[in-house]
Design a protein around this motif. Structure first.
Motif, short mmCIF file in Angstrom:
data_model
loop_
_atom_site.label_atom_id
_atom_site.label_comp_id
_atom_site.label_asym_id
_atom_site.label_seq_id
_atom_site.Cartn_x
_atom_site.Cartn_y
_atom_site.Cartn_z
N GLU A 145 4.01 3.81 -10.76
CA GLU A 145 4.35 4.50 -12.01
C GLU A 145 3.30 4.29 -13.10
O GLU A 145 2.86 5.24 -13.75
CB GLU A 145 5.72 4.05 -12.50
N TRP A 146 2.85 3.04 -13.31
CA TRP A 146 1.92 2.83 -14.42
C TRP A 146 0.55 3.42 -14.11
O TRP A 146 -0.17 3.85 -15.03
CB TRP A 146 1.82 1.35 -14.80
N VAL A 147 0.18 3.52 -12.84
CA VAL A 147 -1.09 4.15 -12.47
C VAL A 147 -1.01 5.66 -12.73
O VAL A 147 -1.98 6.26 -13.22
CB VAL A 147 -1.44 3.85 -11.01
N ALA A 148 0.13 6.26 -12.44
CA ALA A 148 0.32 7.69 -12.75
C ALA A 148 0.21 7.92 -14.25
O ALA A 148 -0.39 8.90 -14.71
CB ALA A 148 1.67 8.16 -12.23
N GLY A 149 0.78 7.00 -15.05
CA GLY A 149 0.66 7.11 -16.50
C GLY A 149 -0.77 6.98 -16.96
O GLY A 149 -1.23 7.73 -17.84
N GLY A 219 -7.34 -2.44 -3.47
CA GLY A 219 -7.06 -2.83 -4.84
C GLY A 219 -8.27 -3.46 -5.46
O GLY A 219 -9.20 -3.90 -4.77
N GLN A 220 -8.28 -3.51 -6.79
CA GLN A 220 -9.40 -4.11 -7.52
C GLN A 220 -8.83 -4.97 -8.63
O GLN A 220 -8.01 -4.51 -9.43
CB GLN A 220 -10.31 -3.03 -8.09
N GLU A 261 2.32 -4.52 -17.23
CA GLU A 261 1.51 -4.82 -16.05
C GLU A 261 0.05 -5.09 -16.41
O GLU A 261 -0.67 -5.75 -15.65
CB GLU A 261 1.55 -3.64 -15.05
N THR A 262 -0.39 -4.56 -17.56
CA THR A 262 -1.82 -4.55 -17.86
C THR A 262 -2.20 -5.18 -19.20
O THR A 262 -3.39 -5.29 -19.50
CB THR A 262 -2.33 -3.09 -17.85
N LEU A 269 -5.44 -3.33 -9.81
CA LEU A 269 -5.31 -1.88 -9.86
C LEU A 269 -4.98 -1.38 -8.46
O LEU A 269 -5.81 -1.52 -7.55
CB LEU A 269 -6.61 -1.24 -10.34
N PRO A 270 -3.78 -0.82 -8.24
CA PRO A 270 -3.44 -0.33 -6.90
C PRO A 270 -4.30 0.88 -6.53
O PRO A 270 -4.40 1.84 -7.28
CB PRO A 270 -1.96 0.06 -7.03
#
Length: 281
Positions: A145-149, A219-220, A261-262, A269-270
């Protein structure tokens, strides 16, 4: 993207070669192994090698790797960081290697810059029979979800058409997978054969089989600051006017600062590494 814009984006990385080397991720080892598993031998060309992100993994996995890169600044950084690797100036459209001299050609986040009408026959020329061509792309896993955001806030200049799994699958299929029906001589390839990777009209008899796509977890480790620095190395950001770029990076910083998360310290980072693989027949 028109031809001039494509050229501007493709040539933008040299100005940020050191930042690219510092902040861009490597590639999932499982993805690199899958890309090479059908290759008939260990000789691998990393084409459009940049600063050597993929080159380093290939060398660690035991490949006999040679790197080819057109940008002088990127090539200099590769030679500095990987002094034991043979690294040559050249491009996908003019590869400085003999016929049949490699068992695999790989490209890390680079194949979409190639002019495949010219590069396809050139790649076929340097590949041994049964050799493999594979493109690898690092993707943001926007199923999280947060990566999509983050992708929404970043906009298309920072998150391009091959930077998330669904868009990568669609873009690589449209660019590289064969079209059914017809034959290669008429410009429409036979089923399972892609004429854009080598055609009789260009004097190249080689053919490539049906491409395969696969994705591998990756991931990174980043902080908010280093993730902003990573995003700033993307081509769309590098060619953006200064004021617009700073505004975009400011929105990204604010988003990362607001998320649990960040907001604090390091996080992962997924990602996924997507691979498009095709074998020379």
């Amino acid at each position: 993207m028109d031809e001039d814009e494509q050229l501007s984006h493709a040539s933008s990385f040299g100005t940020a070669a050191v930042a690219y080397a510092e902040h861009r991720p490597d590639y999932a080892r499982a993805a690199v192994r899958w890309a090479l598993e059908a290759a008939p031998g260990p000789r691998v060309l990393d084409l459009g090698a940049g600063t050597g992100k993929l080159t380093a993994t290939l060398a660690e996995l035991g490949a006999e790797v040679v790197a080819v890169e057109p940008d002088p600044a990127m090539l200099a950084e590769l030679r500095r960081s990987l002094p034991g690797v043979r690294a040559l100036a050249g491009s996908a459209e003019a590869i400085p290697l003999p016929d049949g001299s490699v068992d695999a050609v790989v490209a890390g986040n680079a194949m979409h810059w190639f002019d495949m009408a010219v590069a396809g026959p050139e790649i076929a020329r340097v590949l041994a029979p049964g050799g493999v061509l594979a493109g690898l792309w690092n993707l943001m896993d926007d199923r999280v979800e947060w990566v999509a955001g983050l992708a929404r806030v970043s906009g298309s200049a920072a998150v391009g058409p091959r930077d998330t799994p669904a868009s990568w699958r669609a873009e690589t299929a449209a660019m590289h997978l064969p079209r059914p029906g017809g034959d290669a001589r008429s410009g429409s390839p036979e089923p399972g054969v892609d004429a854009r990777f080598g055609s009789p009209e260009r004097g190249v008899g080689a053919r490539f089989g049906s491409p395969e796509q696969a994705e591998f977890p990756h991931g990174q480790r980043r902080t908010a600051d280093s993730l902003v620095a990573t995003i700033a190395t993307r081509a769309g950001m590098l060619v953006m006017p200064d004021r617009e770029r700073e505004a975009t990076l400011g929105r990204i910083r604010a988003f990362l600062a607001s998320g649990p998360e960040t907001a604090h310290g390091e996080f992962t980072l997924p990602m996924l590494t997507g691979v498009l693989r095709v074998r020379r027949l």
